[in-house]
Design a protein around this motif. Sequence first.
Motif, mmCIF file in Angstrom:
data_model
loop_
_atom_site.group_PDB
_atom_site.id
_atom_site.type_symbol
_atom_site.label_atom_id
_atom_site.label_comp_id
_atom_site.label_asym_id
_atom_site.label_seq_id
_atom_site.Cartn_x
_atom_site.Cartn_y
_atom_site.Cartn_z
ATOM 1 N N GLN A 45 0.819 -1.221 0.000
ATOM 2 C CA GLN A 45 0.000 0.000 0.000
ATOM 3 C C GLN A 45 0.848 1.265 0.000
ATOM 4 O OE1 GLN A 45 -2.741 -1.421 3.340
ATOM 5 N NE2 GLN A 45 -4.100 -0.223 2.046
ATOM 6 N N HIS A 53 -3.524 -8.275 1.224
ATOM 7 C CA HIS A 53 -2.777 -7.265 0.460
ATOM 8 C C HIS A 53 -1.426 -7.818 -0.007
ATOM 9 C CE1 HIS A 53 -4.954 -3.507 0.376
ATOM 10 N NE2 HIS A 53 -5.216 -3.546 1.662
ATOM 11 N N CYS A 106 -10.892 0.164 2.913
ATOM 12 C CA CYS A 106 -9.457 0.000 2.666
ATOM 13 C C CYS A 106 -8.862 1.377 2.363
ATOM 14 C CB CYS A 106 -9.256 -0.937 1.477
ATOM 15 S SG CYS A 106 -7.538 -1.187 1.038
ATOM 16 N N LEU A 107 -7.707 1.682 2.951
ATOM 17 C CA LEU A 107 -7.080 2.987 2.712
ATOM 18 C C LEU A 107 -6.702 3.177 1.249
ATOM 19 C CD1 LEU A 107 -4.761 3.254 5.852
ATOM 20 C CD2 LEU A 107 -6.969 4.369 5.474
ATOM 21 N N HIS A 139 -7.483 -9.051 6.162
ATOM 22 C CA HIS A 139 -7.490 -7.995 5.150
ATOM 23 C C HIS A 139 -6.055 -7.625 4.754
ATOM 24 C CE1 HIS A 139 -9.193 -4.073 3.470
ATOM 25 N NE2 HIS A 139 -7.895 -3.840 3.493
ATOM 26 N N GLU A 140 -5.183 -7.439 5.758
ATOM 27 C CA GLU A 140 -3.812 -6.986 5.473
ATOM 28 C C GLU A 140 -2.979 -8.102 4.828
ATOM 29 O OE1 GLU A 140 -3.396 -3.944 5.501
ATOM 30 O OE2 GLU A 140 -5.106 -3.400 6.750
HETATM 31 NI NI NI Z 1 -6.660 -2.427 2.675
#
Ligand code: NI
Length: 175
Positions: free
Chosen positions: A50, A138, A92-93, A134-135
């Motif tokens: 990210q 990624h 999500c960022l 979630h992470e």
């Molecule tokens: Ni995310």
Amino acid sequence: MILEIKKYPDEVLRQKSHPIDTITDEIKELASNMAETMYNAPGYGIAAPQVGVSKRLLVVDDSLGSDPARLMKIVNPVIVESSGELFEEEGCLSIPGEYELVKRFSNVTVQYTDIDGKECLIEVEGLLSRIFQHEIDHLDGHLFIDDITMLQRDRIKKSIKNRIKVGDYNVTETD
Ligand code: NI
């Protein structure tokens, strides 16, 4: 230092991240910067892709910074056990402003190396379990919008397209 958060559809978010062999000072600095970026956002977690780095590194804090002891810097995480079910709204960022109900395991056991090189095993449930899933996704180039229905996904894609048009959603790169 606060890092730039890569936004969907930046292609770095779709790459599979590389395992970390040695926890160098550079990795430690990256983890600290990721934590600062996460608190600034604010968010419950950030994965290295990210911020444009394809490495298996996460920072997680389910207190959003209100309890410094809750900050975890996680290297090479693997989910070794999972059970139960959760169905809650997620965001999500890297896909700012978009939220959908996502199905997750309610409990997971995660094996990882901490930032000091210690091998760890942690069993988590609820919110923290969801953050970890979630992470870790990624790190495999997987986004929460891949786990929802086609209808939900179309709505998000349309919304992002419109927001890019009016300049409300900035992307550095598109696929
Ligand atoms: Ni995310």
